[in-house]
Design a protein around this motif. Structure first.
Motif, PDB file in Angstrom:
ATOM      1  N   ASP A 165       0.792  -1.230   0.000  1.00 45.29           N
ATOM      2  CA  ASP A 165       0.000   0.000   0.000  1.00 45.29           C
ATOM      3  C   ASP A 165       0.825   1.280   0.000  1.00 45.29           C
ATOM      4  N   ALA A 166       2.054   1.211   0.506  1.00 47.71           N
ATOM      5  CA  ALA A 166       2.883   2.417   0.513  1.00 47.71           C
ATOM      6  C   ALA A 166       4.364   2.068   0.567  1.00 47.71           C
ATOM      7  N   VAL A 167       5.149   2.857  -0.153  1.00 51.85           N
ATOM      8  CA  VAL A 167       6.612   2.781  -0.053  1.00 51.85           C
ATOM      9  C   VAL A 167       7.051   4.101   0.558  1.00 51.85           C
ATOM     10  N   ILE A 168       7.753   4.014   1.693  1.00 52.45           N
ATOM     11  CA  ILE A 168       8.238   5.227   2.349  1.00 52.45           C
ATOM     12  C   ILE A 168       9.689   5.440   1.965  1.00 52.45           C
ATOM     13  N   ASP A 169       9.942   6.549   1.327  1.00 49.73           N
ATOM     14  CA  ASP A 169      11.314   6.891   0.946  1.00 49.73           C
ATOM     15  C   ASP A 169      11.903   7.737   2.067  1.00 49.73           C
ATOM     16  N   GLY A 170      12.791   7.115   2.839  1.00 57.32           N
ATOM     17  CA  GLY A 170      13.446   7.824   3.939  1.00 57.32           C
ATOM     18  C   GLY A 170      14.929   7.974   3.659  1.00 57.32           C
ATOM     19  N   GLY A 171      15.283   7.960   2.372  1.00 56.00           N
ATOM     20  CA  GLY A 171      16.690   8.116   2.006  1.00 56.00           C
ATOM     21  C   GLY A 171      17.485   6.823   2.126  1.00 56.00           C
ATOM     22  N   PRO A 172      18.816   6.915   1.940  1.00 58.78           N
ATOM     23  CA  PRO A 172      19.651   5.705   1.943  1.00 58.78           C
ATOM     24  C   PRO A 172      19.783   5.065   3.331  1.00 58.78           C
ATOM     25  N   VAL A 173      19.925   3.723   3.340  1.00 60.58           N
ATOM     26  CA  VAL A 173      20.163   2.959   4.580  1.00 60.58           C
ATOM     27  C   VAL A 173      21.370   2.048   4.330  1.00 60.58           C
ATOM     28  N   PRO A 174      22.010   1.512   5.404  1.00 64.24           N
ATOM     29  CA  PRO A 174      23.218   0.691   5.195  1.00 64.24           C
ATOM     30  C   PRO A 174      23.042  -0.511   4.264  1.00 64.24           C
TER      31      PRO A 174
END
Length: 202
Positions: A165-174
């Motif tokens: 239902d949703a993709v949250i783009d919170g920037g890059p992760v390791p």
């Protein structure tokens, strides 16, 4: 739905929107301090079953879940003094702790031995979502059938599209998994070496 949320200072309106979605049985892709995870409310059996379908996994492999803090963990697991001191020192951080689950944990989330994998990631987005929702959420990595991990929000959107239902783009992760440590019977056992340092347990 594709949502861009500030990873350092998440916008309350966006967090509210995601919590509402989860309350309605929605499934989200969200950032943590290790990799992007697939999540839903652990109290929603239908949503959990849908995550099993997406991951093509057998229900005999319970997912771990994310709590907002140590107090929250003690509602969902039996926390001894030793476990409390250990987790207080290392959380929030890139660790999954295996503990005896409490009666609050739905059966589908427990192993045969009634244990559960619990995380408190060092990432404002997922912690604020849980606080707003009022329940823990599932935490499982997003992988293709060949087991490669997906950690870029636009690739996740491309791959999972209408299935969530949703993709949250919170920037890059390791893009590396958490370390898994069992604290059952106060005997620490390292089950997987990941991002968190496990030297003291070896």
């Amino acid at each position: 739905m594709y949502l861009k949320i500030n990873p350092y200072n998440p916008e309350p309106r966006q967090i509210d929107k995601v919590a509402q979605l989860l309350k309605q049985g929605g499934i989200i892709a969200y950032p943590t301090d290790t990799c992007y995870g697939l999540g839903c409310d652990i109290m929603n059996k239908k949503a959990i079953e849908k995550v099993y379908q997406i991951k093509q996994l057998d229900k005999k492999q319970p997912f771990s879940f994310i709590c907002s803090d140590l107090t929250n963990i003690s509602q969902y697991a039996k926390v001894t003094n030793y476990a409390y001191k250990t987790m207080k020192r290392l959380l929030p951080g890139p660790y999954t702790f295996i503990l005896d689950g409490s009666k609050l944990v739905p059966k589908i989330m427990l192993t045969k031995r009634k244990t559960a994998g619990i995380r408190v990631p060092n990432h404002p987005i997922c912690l604020q979502i849980i606080q707003k929702l009022g329940n823990p959420i599932i935490s499982t990595s997003i992988t293709r059938p060949d087991r490669t991990m997906l950690n870029e929000p636009f690739l996740i959107e491309e791959y999972l599209g209408k299935r969530i239902d949703a993709v949250i783009d919170g920037g890059p992760v390791p893009g590396e998994p958490s370390s898994i440590i069992s604290l059952i019977d106060d005997e620490p056992v390292v089950i997987r070496k990941g991002l968190g340092n496990v030297e003291e347990f070896l």
